[in-house]
Design an enzyme around this catalytic site. Structure first.
Site, PDB file in Angstrom:
ATOM      1  N   HIS A 229       0.864  -1.190   0.000  1.00  0.00           N
ATOM      2  CA  HIS A 229       0.000   0.000   0.000  1.00  0.00           C
ATOM      3  C   HIS A 229       0.900   1.240   0.000  1.00  0.00           C
ATOM      4  CE1 HIS A 229      -3.405   2.523   0.595  1.00  0.00           C
ATOM      5  NE2 HIS A 229      -3.700   2.286   1.860  1.00  0.00           N
ATOM      6  N   MET A 264       7.750  -2.885  -6.865  1.00  0.00           N
ATOM      7  CA  MET A 264       7.036  -1.821  -6.158  1.00  0.00           C
ATOM      8  C   MET A 264       6.774  -0.619  -7.068  1.00  0.00           C
ATOM      9  SD  MET A 264       6.445  -2.888  -3.211  1.00  0.00           S
ATOM     10  CE  MET A 264       6.597  -4.649  -2.958  1.00  0.00           C
ATOM     11  N   GLY A 265       5.573  -0.054  -6.929  1.00  0.00           N
ATOM     12  CA  GLY A 265       5.187   1.064  -7.785  1.00  0.00           C
ATOM     13  C   GLY A 265       4.429   0.624  -9.010  1.00  0.00           C
ATOM     14  N   PHE A 266       4.213  -0.687  -9.133  1.00  0.00           N
ATOM     15  CA  PHE A 266       3.461  -1.201 -10.290  1.00  0.00           C
ATOM     16  C   PHE A 266       2.285  -2.050  -9.823  1.00  0.00           C
ATOM     17  CE2 PHE A 266       6.045  -0.099 -13.991  1.00  0.00           C
ATOM     18  CZ  PHE A 266       7.269   0.206 -13.403  1.00  0.00           C
ATOM     19  N   HIS A 268      -2.185  -2.488  -9.428  1.00  0.00           N
ATOM     20  CA  HIS A 268      -3.215  -1.856  -8.593  1.00  0.00           C
ATOM     21  C   HIS A 268      -4.415  -2.786  -8.501  1.00  0.00           C
ATOM     22  CE1 HIS A 268      -5.954   1.183  -7.000  1.00  0.00           C
ATOM     23  NE2 HIS A 268      -4.880   1.878  -6.710  1.00  0.00           N
ATOM     24  N   ASP A 319       2.663   5.614  -6.831  1.00  0.00           N
ATOM     25  CA  ASP A 319       3.903   5.568  -6.059  1.00  0.00           C
ATOM     26  C   ASP A 319       5.140   5.549  -6.951  1.00  0.00           C
ATOM     27  OD1 ASP A 319       2.101   3.438  -3.870  1.00  0.00           O
ATOM     28  OD2 ASP A 319       2.625   5.533  -3.546  1.00  0.00           O
ATOM     29  N   ARG A 363     -18.710  -5.674  10.241  1.00  0.00           N
ATOM     30  CA  ARG A 363     -18.357  -6.948  10.861  1.00  0.00           C
ATOM     31  C   ARG A 363     -18.728  -8.053   9.874  1.00  0.00           C
ATOM     32  NH1 ARG A 363     -18.077 -12.118  12.029  1.00  0.00           N
ATOM     33  NH2 ARG A 363     -17.729 -12.640  14.216  1.00  0.00           N
TER      34      ARG A 363
END
Ligand code: SDX
Length: 383
Positions: A229, A264-266, A268, A319, A363
């Site tokens: 995230h 990382m950064g790729f 979604h 990101d 819940r």
């Protein structure tokens, strides 16, 4: 008995509630904040104006903006109790742990004397004030976190500077150029809100128990820290440092993919043909590459994107351009995700207030796949 076909691991593709705060549309690859396309807001508004929009549903008049700024100003300096709490942490604590601790201290002090847990949730006015308090206080907290790791004292905020310029002033101790302020302002707007992402949904779950806004933000910070995230923007720079420069990309990717690493950064969970915010952030990065004369950053960025997209058809998320942009501006890599916190606190608090307005305890159910019922040896029930 739950039909195990109904299980949606990670809640992938599951719509759990309405929100009027933002609309993420992967079909049109678009993102609307209270109906406005985010790229229009990033090109024309200050982060303060977008914060007002997300909290109140409309862009502010000059008078409304002035009132918001005046109400936030008392919270801009680093509060002594917050500084003491940060200073009590080891110098090599992760800055996300510092920020999480700082918000917890602000909440404990603000809520002191409220007595019963039944009063924790607060009134609409109290939560608007709490939202603005965190929005105004986080820049000094993030800036001090970076400065103390370099053995530097906190820099007092300047009343004559807007949010973005003042954030940079408090971090670097010098007045930033307009190009840098504008790029940073755009990044904060792009990071501000993104519907039911993991950290925002965490905040809504905590809010749904009628807990307080500060507890919900602390939980959201914990969720954002994860590299799947918000922690991804920090992880992008670790990858850039590993690769070095553009000609190493192919070999590096061969090895990384062979090791089944997440790049990382790729990718979604919602956008599958590219993140709607990337073009706007990439344009800001391009301006910074030119301003700081760093064509090597652009070459590495393009080489990794072109190679990975051609191999896996997985596109960059926000990101990916924001990491190198923050690096060029001079933020420590470990400061990147706290910057995300300073921006996303607006989206989190907008959703917290929306959850409070039409609350239902969150819940979900679970399908049991543990041992069948069994009994303790020798146990005899009282008949
Ligand atoms: C943010 O939700 C939001 O809105 C979040 C956010 C926001 O504004 O709040 O947009 C901010 O968190 C952006 C995401 C930042 N995270 C990263 O950059 C970390 C790297 N990305 C991946 O971990 C992944 O793309 C996720 C977690 C972001 C999304 O993953 P999904 O949708 O759950 O998809 P998946 O993990 O099931 O991947 C499907 C396939 C898998 O391959 P197989 O196991 O089926 O063979 O694609 C592969 C994955 O391995 N894959 C990747 C990859 N992303 C997906 N492989 C390598 N590198 C990647 N980045």
């Amino acid at each position: 008995m739950t039909d195990t076909n109904e299980i949606k691991k990670g809640l992938a593709g599951v719509t759990v509630d309405y929100t009027a705060v933002s609309k993420v549309n992967p079909e049109t690859n678009s993102l609307l904040y209270r109906g406005y396309p985010v790229q229009e807001l990033a090109a024309t508004q200050s982060f303060e104006e977008v914060a007002y929009l997300l909290w109140n549903g409309e862009l502010p008049t000059p008078e409304q903006l002035a009132a918001q700024t005046a109400d936030g100003k008392p919270h801009r300096p680093l509060a002594p109790e917050v500084k003491a709490a940060i200073d009590a942490l080891p110098l090599d604590s992760h800055p996300m742990d510092e920020v999480r601790t700082a918000v917890s201290v602000i909440g404990a002090i603000d809520l002191a004397g409220d007595g019963s847990v039944l009063d924790a949730v607060g009134t609409v006015e109290e939560n608007r004030a709490r939202s603005l308090h965190l929005f105004a206080a986080l820049p000094a907290i993030v800036a001090y976190g970076q400065r103390r790791r370099h053995g530097l004292d906190a820099v007092e905020p300047r009343e004559d500077l807007g949010y973005a310029a003042n954030f940079l002033w408090m971090t670097f101790g010098e007045e930033p150029d307009e190009i840098v302020v504008d790029a940073f302002n755009r990044s904060m707007i792009l990071y501000a809100e993104h519907s039911f992402n993991a950290s925002t949904f965490t905040a809504r779950v905590i809010t749904s128990t009628l807990s307080d806004l500060y507890s919900a933000v602390v939980g959201a910070i914990g969720a954002l820290k994860g590299p799947l995230h918000g922690g991804a923007n920090e992880a992008v720079l670790h990858i850039f440092e590993e690769i070095g420069d553009a000609e190493n990309v192919e070999d590096w990717l061969d090895r990384a993919l062979a090791e089944k690493r997440k790049i990382m950064g790729f990718g979604h969970r919602v956008y599958k043909r590219g993140d709607s915010r990337v073009p706007t952030m990439k344009a800001a990065l391009d301006e910074l590459v030119q301003y700081y004369d760093r064509p090597d950053v652009a070459a590495l960025y393009d080489a990794l994107e072109n190679d990975f997209v051609s191999r896996k058809g997985i596109y960059p998320n926000l990101d990916y351009p924001s990491g190198p942009a923050y690096n060029l501006i001079g933020f420590d890599t470990l400061t990147f995700t706290p910057l995300f916190v300073a921006a996303r606190v607006v989206g989190w608090t907008a959703h917290i207030m929306e959850q409070m307005a039409s609350n239902a305890l969150i819940r979900p159910l679970s399908a049991y796949n543990g041992p069948d019922e069994r009994h303790v040896e020798g146990y005899v029930a009282n008949t």
